[in-house]
Design an enzyme around this catalytic site. Sequence first.
Site, mmCIF file in Angstrom:
data_model
loop_
_atom_site.group_PDB
_atom_site.id
_atom_site.type_symbol
_atom_site.label_atom_id
_atom_site.label_comp_id
_atom_site.label_asym_id
_atom_site.label_seq_id
_atom_site.Cartn_x
_atom_site.Cartn_y
_atom_site.Cartn_z
ATOM 1 N N GLY A 266 38.208 39.364 33.324
ATOM 2 C CA GLY A 266 38.979 40.445 32.706
ATOM 3 C C GLY A 266 39.141 41.617 33.668
ATOM 4 C CE LYS B 246 37.538 33.256 40.941
ATOM 5 N NZ LYS B 246 37.716 33.733 39.614
ATOM 6 C CB VAL C 68 29.206 35.813 41.674
ATOM 7 C CG1 VAL C 68 28.314 34.912 40.831
ATOM 8 C CG2 VAL C 68 29.472 35.171 43.025
ATOM 9 C CE LYS D 36 33.516 32.949 38.963
ATOM 10 N NZ LYS D 36 34.013 32.832 37.582
HETATM 11 N N1 HSE Z 1 38.638 32.032 35.462
HETATM 12 C C1 HSE Z 1 37.427 32.763 35.623
HETATM 13 C C2 HSE Z 1 36.608 32.593 34.347
HETATM 14 C C3 HSE Z 1 37.733 34.206 35.895
HETATM 15 O O1 HSE Z 1 37.120 32.045 33.362
HETATM 16 O O2 HSE Z 1 35.448 32.970 34.327
HETATM 17 C C4 HSE Z 1 36.608 34.986 36.459
HETATM 18 O O3 HSE Z 1 36.193 34.521 37.703
#
Ligand code: HSE
Length: 438
Positions: free
Chosen positions: A303, A106, A133, A206
Amino acid sequence: MQNKINVGLIGAGTVGGGTYKILKENFSEIFRKTGMEIVVSALAEKDLNRAREVVDEKTKIYEDAFDLVKDENIHIVVELIGGTGISKDLVEEAIKNNKHVVTANKALMAIHGKELVSLANKYNVNLAYEAAVAGGIPIIKSLREGLVGNKVEWVVGILNGTTNYILTEMKENNLTFDVALKQAQELGFAEADPTFDIEGVDAAHKITILASIAFGIPINFDAVHIEGISNLNQKDILYAEELGYKIKLLGITKCMKDSVELRVHPTLIPEKRLVANVDGPMNAVLVQGNMVGPTLYYGAGAGSEPTASAVVADIVDLARNLESNNTTTIPILGFIKDEIKEKKILLIEDITSEFYLRLSMKNESGVLAKITQIFAQHSISIDAMVQKEIQEDDEIVDIILVTTNIIEKEVNNIINEIEALPENNNKAVKLRIEQLNK
Ligand code: HSE
């Protein structure tokens, strides 16, 4: 006709491992859907022991990813190392070697997307970024394809799992910010540098990408207004709840006639909205189309396997394109390149919103009258007002106000006047409210 597709993975981390696993374990399922054998034929990973733990002996391992992007047998290069340094050079090199590229990155798309999309268009290759995203939620596909018949009016999303987890734990389990963050890191949601999560930068990457494909504007990360949750006080979560709201870190983008709003900040939303009940590390994106109305997309935003699920969706799209010798069915940013047009992105002080204000005042008679008088002088109505005695210090009170819609620079003027009152005790807290009903 191309029945065997060779994928080259760069990075054997969480998402790389997940991508390999899905392509292997769901090989037959994917074959039934595509008629193609899609395999990871090469992996680039500096740590050779780690590489062998992830892939079997059929996959060639490159220590240097620049060798992988030149491998003539590879049809699709998948960049999963993250960051905006070497990953940019690798994606550029892959494109220049006429490879189609998938990335889950991203930051790369938000900061360098504009140039990378131009480069991909120049070389007539595809650049796919569904996993960048909201992880496993197919939001790029939904915007570019499922909602293609709509003019998108606005997009609002819970786009960062780490902060959503922290806010949920602070509210539901009374955890402190630090403890909740530590748990999110242990669970593997957080970025390598968690300040990107908690300061709203990750969500900003995002929403920048979403704004571009929703409205057909160039990707412009520099224009996003970003506030994170590190200064959020547990008190405000509780007071908001008493007023019927939940606080979520939202990415918000709205398209008006001549301008666009693009912002990330903690936001009060009515607790009865579905999106207000998206808790833990889950993500959700709410899209308002001018024909379909509101549509809501929910799922795991981080994940290994959820993110890899989106990576594999991109790989399959590109494989299908290769099979039909068609690389340009869907424009990379959803709009044909000559129709991507600059639009003014509003400064935060020029947006209009309802506001939640918490004023810290000395508990003296007449203070409420002075506050309401300031609002009246600005011709601004107050929708709700609550006064809270602070237990440890009955000399000081919290006064919570909810305004009607007002331009932000006007609310800033009001706050300045209130903070100049002799009864003012501390800086005011200002949070924006979104009703999400139109
Ligand atoms: N660090 C990001 C989150 C990971 O916590 O959503 C996914 O982009």
